[in-house]
Design a protein around this motif. Structure first.
Motif, PDB file in Angstrom:
ATOM      1  N   GLY A  71      32.115  22.583 -45.974  1.00  0.00           N
ATOM      2  CA  GLY A  71      31.980  21.563 -46.999  1.00  0.00           C
ATOM      3  C   GLY A  71      32.956  21.798 -48.133  1.00  0.00           C
ATOM      4  N   SER A  72      32.830  21.042 -49.191  1.00  0.00           N
ATOM      5  CA  SER A  72      33.687  21.190 -50.360  1.00  0.00           C
ATOM      6  C   SER A  72      32.818  21.508 -51.584  1.00  0.00           C
ATOM      7  N   PRO A  73      33.117  22.593 -52.302  1.00  0.00           N
ATOM      8  CA  PRO A  73      34.239  23.518 -52.104  1.00  0.00           C
ATOM      9  C   PRO A  73      33.927  24.670 -51.154  1.00  0.00           C
ATOM     10  N   PHE A  74      32.648  24.789 -50.736  1.00  0.00           N
ATOM     11  CA  PHE A  74      32.260  25.912 -49.886  1.00  0.00           C
ATOM     12  C   PHE A  74      31.514  25.406 -48.655  1.00  0.00           C
ATOM     13  N   PRO A  75      31.471  26.225 -47.591  1.00  0.00           N
ATOM     14  CA  PRO A  75      30.649  25.860 -46.431  1.00  0.00           C
ATOM     15  C   PRO A  75      29.178  25.770 -46.832  1.00  0.00           C
ATOM     16  N   PHE A  76      28.410  24.979 -46.093  1.00  0.00           N
ATOM     17  CA  PHE A  76      26.975  24.889 -46.342  1.00  0.00           C
ATOM     18  C   PHE A  76      26.238  25.109 -45.031  1.00  0.00           C
ATOM     19  N   GLN A  77      25.040  25.705 -45.146  1.00  0.00           N
ATOM     20  CA  GLN A  77      24.272  26.100 -43.968  1.00  0.00           C
ATOM     21  C   GLN A  77      22.909  25.432 -43.993  1.00  0.00           C
ATOM     22  N   MET A  78      22.438  25.022 -42.808  1.00  0.00           N
ATOM     23  CA  MET A  78      21.119  24.401 -42.675  1.00  0.00           C
ATOM     24  C   MET A  78      20.291  25.217 -41.702  1.00  0.00           C
ATOM     25  N   ASP A  79      19.053  25.542 -42.079  1.00  0.00           N
ATOM     26  CA  ASP A  79      18.190  26.316 -41.185  1.00  0.00           C
ATOM     27  C   ASP A  79      18.001  25.583 -39.861  1.00  0.00           C
ATOM     28  N   ILE A  80      17.574  24.333 -39.943  1.00  0.00           N
ATOM     29  CA  ILE A  80      17.361  23.517 -38.747  1.00  0.00           C
ATOM     30  C   ILE A  80      17.827  22.096 -39.039  1.00  0.00           C
ATOM     31  N   LEU A  81      18.560  21.521 -38.104  1.00  0.00           N
ATOM     32  CA  LEU A  81      18.952  20.117 -38.194  1.00  0.00           C
ATOM     33  C   LEU A  81      18.440  19.403 -36.948  1.00  0.00           C
ATOM     34  N   ILE A  82      17.751  18.293 -37.161  1.00  0.00           N
ATOM     35  CA  ILE A  82      17.235  17.491 -36.051  1.00  0.00           C
ATOM     36  C   ILE A  82      17.986  16.163 -36.030  1.00  0.00           C
ATOM     37  N   LEU A  83      18.566  15.858 -34.897  1.00  0.00           N
ATOM     38  CA  LEU A  83      19.341  14.628 -34.729  1.00  0.00           C
ATOM     39  C   LEU A  83      18.587  13.686 -33.802  1.00  0.00           C
ATOM     40  N   THR A  84      18.324  12.471 -34.284  1.00  0.00           N
ATOM     41  CA  THR A  84      17.638  11.455 -33.480  1.00  0.00           C
ATOM     42  C   THR A  84      18.455  10.167 -33.548  1.00  0.00           C
ATOM     43  N   PRO A  85      18.174   9.193 -32.682  1.00  0.00           N
ATOM     44  CA  PRO A  85      18.902   7.915 -32.752  1.00  0.00           C
ATOM     45  C   PRO A  85      18.601   7.149 -34.040  1.00  0.00           C
ATOM     46  N   PHE A  86      17.524   7.509 -34.748  1.00  0.00           N
ATOM     47  CA  PHE A  86      17.079   6.746 -35.913  1.00  0.00           C
ATOM     48  C   PHE A  86      17.406   7.408 -37.247  1.00  0.00           C
ATOM     49  N   PHE A  87      17.433   8.747 -37.266  1.00  0.00           N
ATOM     50  CA  PHE A  87      17.659   9.467 -38.519  1.00  0.00           C
ATOM     51  C   PHE A  87      18.031  10.915 -38.218  1.00  0.00           C
ATOM     52  N   LEU A  88      18.505  11.602 -39.271  1.00  0.00           N
ATOM     53  CA  LEU A  88      18.733  13.043 -39.212  1.00  0.00           C
ATOM     54  C   LEU A  88      17.725  13.700 -40.153  1.00  0.00           C
ATOM     55  N   LEU A  89      17.264  14.871 -39.776  1.00  0.00           N
ATOM     56  CA  LEU A  89      16.295  15.594 -40.603  1.00  0.00           C
ATOM     57  C   LEU A  89      16.773  17.026 -40.803  1.00  0.00           C
ATOM     58  N   ILE A  90      16.948  17.417 -42.081  1.00  0.00           N
ATOM     59  CA  ILE A  90      17.307  18.790 -42.428  1.00  0.00           C
ATOM     60  C   ILE A  90      16.028  19.528 -42.799  1.00  0.00           C
ATOM     61  N   VAL A  91      15.794  20.670 -42.157  1.00  0.00           N
ATOM     62  CA  VAL A  91      14.585  21.455 -42.401  1.00  0.00           C
ATOM     63  C   VAL A  91      14.960  22.795 -43.024  1.00  0.00           C
ATOM     64  N   GLU A  92      14.430  23.050 -44.196  1.00  0.00           N
ATOM     65  CA  GLU A  92      14.588  24.338 -44.866  1.00  0.00           C
ATOM     66  C   GLU A  92      13.290  25.117 -44.676  1.00  0.00           C
ATOM     67  N   VAL A  93      13.373  26.301 -44.072  1.00  0.00           N
ATOM     68  CA  VAL A  93      12.182  27.083 -43.734  1.00  0.00           C
ATOM     69  C   VAL A  93      11.996  28.230 -44.719  1.00  0.00           C
ATOM     70  N   SER A 129      18.102  19.387 -50.814  1.00  0.00           N
ATOM     71  CA  SER A 129      18.692  18.152 -51.341  1.00  0.00           C
ATOM     72  C   SER A 129      20.209  18.278 -51.431  1.00  0.00           C
ATOM     73  N   ARG A 130      20.677  19.451 -51.856  1.00  0.00           N
ATOM     74  CA  ARG A 130      22.122  19.693 -51.898  1.00  0.00           C
ATOM     75  C   ARG A 130      22.713  19.682 -50.489  1.00  0.00           C
ATOM     76  N   GLN A 131      21.977  20.263 -49.547  1.00  0.00           N
ATOM     77  CA  GLN A 131      22.446  20.251 -48.164  1.00  0.00           C
ATOM     78  C   GLN A 131      22.602  18.819 -47.659  1.00  0.00           C
ATOM     79  N   ARG A 132      21.688  17.955 -48.047  1.00  0.00           N
ATOM     80  CA  ARG A 132      21.762  16.545 -47.650  1.00  0.00           C
ATOM     81  C   ARG A 132      23.040  15.889 -48.188  1.00  0.00           C
ATOM     82  N   ILE A 133      23.339  16.150 -49.464  1.00  0.00           N
ATOM     83  CA  ILE A 133      24.546  15.588 -50.067  1.00  0.00           C
ATOM     84  C   ILE A 133      25.794  16.112 -49.355  1.00  0.00           C
ATOM     85  N   HIS A 134      25.806  17.419 -49.090  1.00  0.00           N
ATOM     86  CA  HIS A 134      26.948  18.013 -48.392  1.00  0.00           C
ATOM     87  C   HIS A 134      27.106  17.434 -46.985  1.00  0.00           C
TER      88      HIS A 134
END
Length: 322
Positions: A71-93, A129-134
């Motif tokens: 990402g900009s300016p730094f890489p960003f990490q997501m614990d779990i990302l779920i990809l579906t035909p309808f939406f994406l879901l970022i999960v922070e554990v 929320s920041r992960q979502r923006i990134h």
């Protein structure tokens, strides 16, 4: 479908190697051991949540664990990302024992341990929320727009008591056992497909190709010079660096034997020093006197290499891959 599976963090193996290689009583032992416990706890929490998500229909849900994108300016990490035909879901554990309080006034998470000790942490709601923006910004760079991206903070410890300063956190923070119900509610919210089967496959490949693994540098992190590391080959029985190479490895302290104890030493080397080694470096780190014996051991591992004769460099990455 699992696209990027839940695996033990590389950093745990690195820190365990560092603890073994430091002399007994080294001043950094307590902090390193504490960090190992924290990382292990985090991984256990992510594993529990990821395991629950495996119950989702494979054809409709693509799962990514520990996805790290540039990402900009730094890489960003997501614990779990779920990809579906309808939406994406970022999960922070979060996997914390005791009682946790979400303080939205100062954007912090306050934990009270079972022993009564209170600690403050970064607000995971703000983090995700920041992960979502990134992620949205990253998708735009790939010319992928208008995808709904939802976020969720999941408490993975069943014994944790969760408190909040207000009721606005409903649907933003849940216990792990509710995650499938929460996803079902999102399915009711998003009823129009945003991605076709072809598009979802393409996005999955783009995400996986965009992943950049974080490679920790333990010696740098703790300010430890490489000269502080114990050299030699570790004996698994008496826990000393007293093994010597004859036709096999023999511990001259407890007489335990091994055919491949040098592999563990090489893994320590790649974790702590660098991912390549010469014959001379191999002999110095494993305390081997004979160049020909060292060459025979290195050759037996079928490592990729470059250069010839004395200048040959062996690449060690394959010892820790997979």
């Amino acid at each position: 479908m699992i696209i990027k599976d839940c695996k033990m963090p590389l950093k745990i193996g690195m820190l365990e190697s560092l603890v073994r290689r430091l002399p007994p009583g080294h001043v950094s032992h307590p902090s390193i051991n504490e960090d190992i416990k924290k990382i292990q706890a985090g991984y256990r929490g992510e594993y529990r949540v990821f395991h629950l998500l495996k119950a989702l229909p494979e054809k409709d849900y693509l799962l990514f664990h520990d996805l790290r994108l540039s990402g900009s300016p730094f890489p960003f990490q997501m614990d779990i990302l779920i990809l579906t035909p309808f939406f994406l879901l970022i999960v922070e554990v979060k996997n914390m024992a005791g009682e946790i309080l979400f303080d939205n006034t100062f954007n912090q998470l306050i934990r009270t341990n079972p022993d009564g000790k209170t600690e403050a942490f970064d607000d995971p709601i703000l983090q995700v929320s920041r992960q979502r923006i990134h992620l949205l910004d990253w998708l735009k760079t790939k010319k992928i727009n208008n995808l709904p991206v939802e976020t969720l903070v999941v408490s993975a410890n069943s014994s944790t008591i969760i408190r909040a300063a207000n009721k606005e956190l409903k649907g933003k923070v849940i216990r792990k056992d509710r995650i499938l119900l929460q996803i079902a509610e999102l399915n009711n919210k998003y009823t129009e497909e945003s991605l076709s089967k072809r598009a979802i496959k393409r996005l999955s490949n783009v995400l996986l190709d965009g992943h950049t693994a974080f490679i920790p540098k333990p010696l740098e992190t703790y300010g430890i010079p490489s000269s502080a590391l114990q050299t030699g080959v570790f004996c698994q029985k008496c826990h000393t660096y007293t093994m010597e190479r004859h036709r096999k490895w023999i511990c001259h302290k407890c007489l335990d034997t091994s055919q491949d104890a040098h592999i563990s030493a090489l893994i320590d080397y790649v974790y702590l020093v660098k991912p390549s080694i010469t014959n001379s470096e191999f002999r110095n780190f494993l305390q081997i006197k004979s160049p020909s014996s060292a060459k025979k051991l290195l050759t037996s591992l079928n490592l990729k290499h470059s250069g010839h004769t004395k200048g040959r460099v062996y690449l060690l990455d394959s010892l820790i891959e997979g």
